[in-house]
Motif scaffolding. Structure first.
Motif, short mmCIF file in Angstrom:
data_model
loop_
_atom_site.label_atom_id
_atom_site.label_comp_id
_atom_site.label_asym_id
_atom_site.label_seq_id
_atom_site.Cartn_x
_atom_site.Cartn_y
_atom_site.Cartn_z
N PRO A 41 0.81 -1.13 0.06
CA PRO A 41 0.07 -0.04 0.12
C PRO A 41 0.77 1.34 -0.07
CG PRO A 41 -1.02 -1.67 1.51
CD PRO A 41 0.34 -2.26 1.11
N ASN A 42 1.93 1.30 0.81
CA ASN A 42 2.95 2.64 0.76
C ASN A 42 3.56 2.65 -0.68
OD1 ASN A 42 2.49 3.29 3.42
ND2 ASN A 42 4.46 2.42 4.10
N LEU A 43 3.90 1.69 -1.27
CA LEU A 43 4.45 1.65 -2.60
C LEU A 43 3.50 2.23 -3.66
CD1 LEU A 43 7.00 1.21 -4.39
CD2 LEU A 43 6.21 -1.13 -4.56
N LEU A 44 2.19 1.67 -3.50
CA LEU A 44 1.15 2.06 -4.39
C LEU A 44 1.05 3.77 -4.18
CD1 LEU A 44 -1.67 -0.64 -4.38
CD2 LEU A 44 0.09 -0.05 -6.32
N GLN A 45 0.96 4.23 -2.88
CA GLN A 45 0.65 5.67 -2.80
C GLN A 45 1.81 6.32 -3.12
OE1 GLN A 45 0.33 6.30 1.62
NE2 GLN A 45 -0.28 8.69 1.30
N TYR A 46 2.99 5.76 -3.14
CA TYR A 46 4.23 6.63 -3.63
C TYR A 46 4.07 6.81 -5.18
CZ TYR A 46 9.14 7.27 -4.51
OH TYR A 46 10.39 7.97 -4.97
N LEU A 47 3.44 5.57 -5.90
CA LEU A 47 3.37 5.56 -7.14
C LEU A 47 2.41 6.71 -7.66
CD1 LEU A 47 3.83 1.90 -8.01
CD2 LEU A 47 5.17 3.58 -9.04
N ASP A 48 1.33 6.41 -6.98
CA ASP A 48 0.17 7.50 -7.35
C ASP A 48 0.40 9.05 -7.32
OD1 ASP A 48 -2.85 7.90 -7.77
OD2 ASP A 48 -2.68 8.73 -5.80
N SER A 49 1.16 9.36 -6.15
CA SER A 49 1.59 10.63 -5.79
C SER A 49 2.44 11.14 -6.77
CB SER A 49 2.09 10.73 -4.31
OG SER A 49 1.52 10.45 -3.43
N LEU A 50 3.25 10.24 -7.53
CA LEU A 50 4.18 10.58 -8.70
C LEU A 50 3.58 11.01 -9.82
CD1 LEU A 50 7.15 7.99 -7.96
CD2 LEU A 50 7.46 10.35 -7.85
N ASN A 51 2.57 10.12 -9.78
CA ASN A 51 1.68 10.41 -11.19
C ASN A 51 0.79 11.57 -11.08
OD1 ASN A 51 1.95 7.84 -13.23
ND2 ASN A 51 1.75 6.74 -11.26
N GLN A 52 0.67 12.03 -9.88
CA GLN A 52 -0.20 13.30 -9.75
C GLN A 52 0.72 14.55 -10.09
OE1 GLN A 52 -2.40 13.67 -5.81
NE2 GLN A 52 -2.85 11.44 -6.19
N ILE A 53 2.14 14.52 -9.66
CA ILE A 53 3.33 15.42 -10.08
C ILE A 53 3.45 15.48 -11.75
CG2 ILE A 53 5.33 16.36 -9.36
CD1 ILE A 53 3.45 16.81 -7.25
N VAL A 54 3.80 14.40 -12.03
CA VAL A 54 4.53 14.17 -13.48
C VAL A 54 3.30 13.51 -14.26
CG1 VAL A 54 6.06 13.32 -14.92
CG2 VAL A 54 6.73 14.20 -12.72
N LEU A 55 2.50 14.30 -15.20
CA LEU A 55 1.44 13.71 -15.82
C LEU A 55 1.93 12.85 -16.92
CD1 LEU A 55 -1.02 16.85 -15.61
CD2 LEU A 55 -0.77 14.85 -14.13
N ASP A 56 1.20 11.68 -17.21
CA ASP A 56 1.13 11.06 -18.65
C ASP A 56 2.33 10.24 -18.58
OD1 ASP A 56 -0.12 10.15 -20.95
OD2 ASP A 56 1.18 11.62 -21.80
#
Length: 331
Positions: A41-56
């Motif tokens: 879950p921590n890893l998924l949250q990390y990935l999700d937050s990165l995708n919010q900063i750097v789009l597409d």
């Protein structure tokens, strides 16, 4: 051979020993699966937050996180202004690791990176003043704008996690991760990275242009770097080290080893083949990708997902050319 009474009482038939081995192996697998599930879950949250900063750029983000888990350095190569530095800063900020950034220029000296011994008259002795490399993440921005001598100052650090200055070895913090960006060599004021240093990068990634939809969001929205200033880290040093420890335990079957060797054999039919170090890097990256996918074992798709990013810069072929191997090498 005769057994003592005690040995005879404790001795087990071969088939029972084999059953016990299988049971212990399955227990270890379950424990590994549980450990990965607990941290996932921590890893998924990390990935999700990165995708919010750097789009597409979800695949570039996923591969970058794989490199972190695999303990390998990343080289981002593309035109200026496509988000290389923003992604590197986001990876560093959200990881919870201490990082420093160096803007590489043609007058940058090795001592600016590594540090130097400074004489203190009041103490009548030299003291070591550590450079920016003494951090857990080093953002090496536009690395190919510095001279080859300065570039080579990173070699020992990237390979061994330590630097030697005037005969004294200094160990770097753990984990130690280099995120470097470089501009295409066609641009003025750039120096090609030596092959020995290119080989120290686990992956080379290209950002590419964003989609029209993502670019529109960027045009209408807030500066992504300003968003970074308000975001708390998702991971911690302990979490990153735990992920790296789990990566080393991810199962890779004999069938997967055969596949890795077949891909290496394909590369060696070209001008420059994949070295053994490169093959080991491919294995580590595939194990890390399995964790990113929430698994404790490697499958063909893990190897294929990381193959071009790990191999292309090592054998002087484009990613498109390297991808051809996946079509020619049977599963």
């Amino acid at each position: 051979m005769l057994l003592s009474r005690a040995e005879n009482q404790t001795a087990k038939p071969d088939h029972q020993l084999n059953d016990d081995h299988i049971a212990n192996h399955e227990l270890a697998n379950h424990e590994l699966a549980d450990q990965i599930a607990a941290i996932y879950p921590n890893l998924l949250q990390y990935l999700d937050s990165l995708n919010q900063i750097v789009l597409d750029k979800s695949q570039q983000i996923k591969l970058s996180v794989c490199a972190l888990i695999a303990g390998g350095h990343v080289l981002f190569e593309d035109l200026p202004g496509l988000g290389k530095t923003t992604l590197a800063q986001a990876l560093a900020t959200l990881s919870g690791l201490h990082y420093q950034r160096i803007q590489f220029t043609n007058d940058l000296l090795p001592s600016d990176i590594l540090g130097s011994n400074i004489f203190h008259p009041e103490k009548a002795q030299f003291e070591f003043n550590p450079g920016a490399i003494f951090s857990q993440i080093l953002l090496a921005d536009e690395i190919n704008r510095s001279s080859p001598k300065t570039q080579s100052a990173l070699l020992e650090a990237m390979e061994e996690g330590a630097v030697s200055i005037e005969g004294v070895r200094h160990v770097l913090p753990k984990p130690f991760w280099v995120l470097a960006t470089q501009n295409p060599l066609q641009q003025s004021g750039t120096y090609p990275l030596p092959e020995s240093q290119l080989d120290r990068f686990l992956m080379r990634l290209s950002m590419g242009y964003p989609s029209a939809e993502a670019e529109r969001i960027l045009l209408k929205g807030e500066d992504r770097r300003k968003l970074l200033a308000h975001i708390e880290p998702i991971l911690t040093v302990h979490t990153v080290l735990q992920l790296q420890h789990l990566r080393a335990q991810v199962l890779i079957s004999d069938q997967m080893i055969d596949y890795l060797q077949a891909l290496a054999a394909w590369s060696r039919s070209k001008v420059v083949g994949l070295s053994t170090r490169g093959l080991l890097a491919l294995k580590r990256a595939a194990q890390a990708y399995a964790i990113v996918e929430g698994r404790y074992y490697v499958i063909h798709e893990d190897v294929q997902a990381v193959f071009a990013a790990v191999v292309a810069h090592r054998i002087h072929l484009s990613e498109a050319e390297v991808q051809q191997a996946l079509k020619h090498v049977p599963l």
